[in-house]
Each structure stands twice: as C-alpha cells, then as structure tokens.
Design a protein around this motif. Structure first.
Motif, PDB file in Angstrom:
ATOM      1  N   UNK A  18       0.957  -1.572  -0.025  1.00  8.99           N
ATOM      2  CA  UNK A  18       0.053  -0.052   0.149  1.00  8.99           C
ATOM      3  C   UNK A  18       0.633   1.350   0.360  1.00  8.99           C
ATOM      4  N   UNK A  19       2.198   1.402   0.742  1.00  9.89           N
ATOM      5  CA  UNK A  19       3.282   2.665   1.152  1.00  9.89           C
ATOM      6  C   UNK A  19       3.524   3.035  -0.087  1.00  9.89           C
ATOM      7  N   UNK A  20       4.098   1.214  -1.146  1.00 14.09           N
ATOM      8  CA  UNK A  20       4.519   1.795  -2.346  1.00 14.09           C
ATOM      9  C   UNK A  20       3.531   2.218  -3.841  1.00 14.09           C
ATOM     10  N   UNK A  21       2.465   1.025  -3.128  1.00 16.71           N
ATOM     11  CA  UNK A  21       1.514   2.111  -4.513  1.00 16.71           C
ATOM     12  C   UNK A  21       0.589   2.947  -4.712  1.00 16.71           C
ATOM     13  N   UNK A  28      -8.769   7.519   4.842  1.00 12.93           N
ATOM     14  CA  UNK A  28      -9.525   6.647   4.659  1.00 12.93           C
ATOM     15  C   UNK A  28      -9.990   5.291   5.338  1.00 12.93           C
ATOM     16  N   UNK A  29     -11.158   4.983   5.715  1.00  4.69           N
ATOM     17  CA  UNK A  29     -11.073   3.444   6.283  1.00  4.69           C
ATOM     18  C   UNK A  29     -11.145   1.783   5.660  1.00  4.69           C
ATOM     19  N   UNK A  30     -10.647   2.657   4.614  1.00  2.00           N
ATOM     20  CA  UNK A  30     -10.190   1.025   3.593  1.00  2.00           C
ATOM     21  C   UNK A  30      -8.872   1.373   3.481  1.00  2.00           C
ATOM     22  N   UNK A  31      -8.618   2.333   3.521  1.00  2.00           N
ATOM     23  CA  UNK A  31      -6.965   2.252   2.335  1.00  2.00           C
ATOM     24  C   UNK A  31      -5.993   3.284   4.110  1.00  2.00           C
ATOM     25  N   UNK A  40      -9.096  -3.741   2.430  1.00  2.00           N
ATOM     26  CA  UNK A  40      -9.309  -2.204   1.974  1.00  2.00           C
ATOM     27  C   UNK A  40     -10.944  -2.520   1.972  1.00  2.00           C
ATOM     28  N   UNK A  41     -11.476  -3.013   2.855  1.00  2.00           N
ATOM     29  CA  UNK A  41     -12.869  -3.634   4.050  1.00  2.00           C
ATOM     30  C   UNK A  41     -12.421  -2.500   5.172  1.00  2.00           C
ATOM     31  N   UNK A  42     -14.364  -1.948   5.161  1.00  2.00           N
ATOM     32  CA  UNK A  42     -14.095  -1.314   6.342  1.00  2.00           C
ATOM     33  C   UNK A  42     -14.600  -1.615   7.395  1.00  2.00           C
ATOM     34  N   UNK A  81      -3.777  -0.971  16.238  1.00  2.00           N
ATOM     35  CA  UNK A  81      -2.907  -0.490  14.875  1.00  2.00           C
ATOM     36  C   UNK A  81      -3.316   0.561  14.189  1.00  2.00           C
ATOM     37  N   UNK A  82      -4.610   1.537  14.522  1.00  2.00           N
ATOM     38  CA  UNK A  82      -4.441   1.842  13.725  1.00  2.00           C
ATOM     39  C   UNK A  82      -4.517   3.500  14.631  1.00  2.00           C
ATOM     40  N   UNK A  83      -3.874   3.237  15.751  1.00  2.00           N
ATOM     41  CA  UNK A  83      -4.505   4.574  16.546  1.00  2.00           C
ATOM     42  C   UNK A  83      -2.609   4.996  16.756  1.00  2.00           C
ATOM     43  N   UNK A  84      -1.923   3.201  16.746  1.00  2.00           N
ATOM     44  CA  UNK A  84      -0.362   3.527  16.333  1.00  2.00           C
ATOM     45  C   UNK A  84       0.229   4.591  15.345  1.00  2.00           C
ATOM     46  N   UNK A  85      -0.815   4.109  13.890  1.00  2.00           N
ATOM     47  CA  UNK A  85      -0.472   4.320  12.840  1.00  2.00           C
ATOM     48  C   UNK A  85      -1.071   5.709  12.738  1.00  2.00           C
ATOM     49  N   UNK A  86      -2.625   6.381  13.280  1.00  2.00           N
ATOM     50  CA  UNK A  86      -2.570   8.061  12.990  1.00  2.00           C
ATOM     51  C   UNK A  86      -1.900   8.770  14.278  1.00  2.00           C
ATOM     52  N   UNK A  87      -0.841   8.625  15.227  1.00  2.00           N
ATOM     53  CA  UNK A  87      -0.603   9.016  15.635  1.00  2.00           C
ATOM     54  C   UNK A  87       0.603   9.954  15.673  1.00  2.00           C
ATOM     55  N   UNK A  88       1.552   8.259  14.398  1.00  2.00           N
ATOM     56  CA  UNK A  88       2.964   8.514  14.297  1.00  2.00           C
ATOM     57  C   UNK A  88       2.719   9.327  13.003  1.00  2.00           C
TER      58      UNK A  88
END
Length: 152
Positions: A18-21, A28-31, A40-42, A81-88
């Motif tokens: 996903x990062x490279x594409x 976006x909840x799917x991305x 890619x499910x929400x 996982x999502x909280x870790x991603x968003x904070x970073x």
C-alpha cells in the motif's frame, strides 16, 4: 524479511504494498493501516464510535467476546494498530475537525512514520524482533569491517 508468523508477514506485506502503490491514506477507513491489513475493508470502523479511539463499542465488545479475529487480529488489536498509525502520522486523537492533523496526510514522510510505527507495534504484538530495526545491519557491517581490516 520473512518471519515465522503468518499474520505478521501478511500484514507487513499489505502495508508495504500500500505504501509503495500510494494506496495508504490515514483518513480513509479502507486505505488506512487497518483497512489495508483487512484487504481494503472498512468493517473494522464499527468496533469503535470514534476514529482514533481504542475504546470498543457494543459491536466491538461482542466480536471480542466471541473471539472473532479479522485476518488474525482481534477488534481491540485492530484499534490499537490504527491508533499507533494515526499518532505516528501526526494526528491528535480521536480524529475530529478541531484536532490537529498533518497538513498533507499522504506525504511519503508522514506515511513512512506511520508505517514504521505500525510495523514496530505489530512485531511487539507477536513477540517478534522489529523487522524495521536497521541498526542491526550497521552492527553487522561494522563487525565485518573490523574483522577484515588489516591491523596496523
């Protein structure tokens, strides 16, 4: 780098792809990180009432209580996982129009920070060494260099 953990390998592969594409997007909840891990499910967004919260709502608690797993992860793990991603990525949580967020959420540096933090978290979650820890590579290079250096 392959690990002995299938869910970890699958998650890292999906996030890396996903990062490279250019299909990794924090808003976006799917991305987002979890959206990509879940193909890619929400559907995961129904586990909490706020994007960027680790507090399970009724739906999340029921799925957790029944032991449901989504690509190997429990609802509470997905929210973490999502909280870790968003904070970073630089978000003030939970996501709200009044809270701070990065100026360009799809900037590669912003996304890389999120990717790196999530992979580190996933590795800890599975009691695995951090596959993004590049310091070990430099230690190995340093040792090889010292061993091959002529003594003066």
């Amino acid at each position: 780098m392959k690990t002995l953990n299938t869910r970890l390998d699958n998650a890292i592969k999906k996030l890396y792809t996903a990062f490279h594409n250019n299909t990794l997007h924090p808003e976006c909840c799917k991305q987002c990180a979890v959206g990509n891990i879940l193909d890619n499910s929400d559907s995961w967004k129904h586990f909490s009432d706020e994007h960027g919260s680790t507090k399970l709502n009724y739906v999340g608690r029921v799925n957790e209580a029944f032991g449901k797993r989504f690509n190997g992860y429990t609802p509470s793990e997905l929210l973490q996982i999502e909280v870790t991603f968003l904070k970073a990525c630089g978000y003030q949580l939970p996501i709200h129009y009044k809270n701070t967020k990065p100026d360009t959420p799809t900037d590669k540096d912003v996304l890389f920070n999120g990717l790196q933090a999530v992979i580190e978290f996933l590795c800890k979650l599975d009691n695995n060494l951090n596959v993004m820890d590049y310091t070990k590579i430099f230690d190995k290079i340093k040792c090889d260099f010292i061993e091959k250096s002529p003594v003066k």
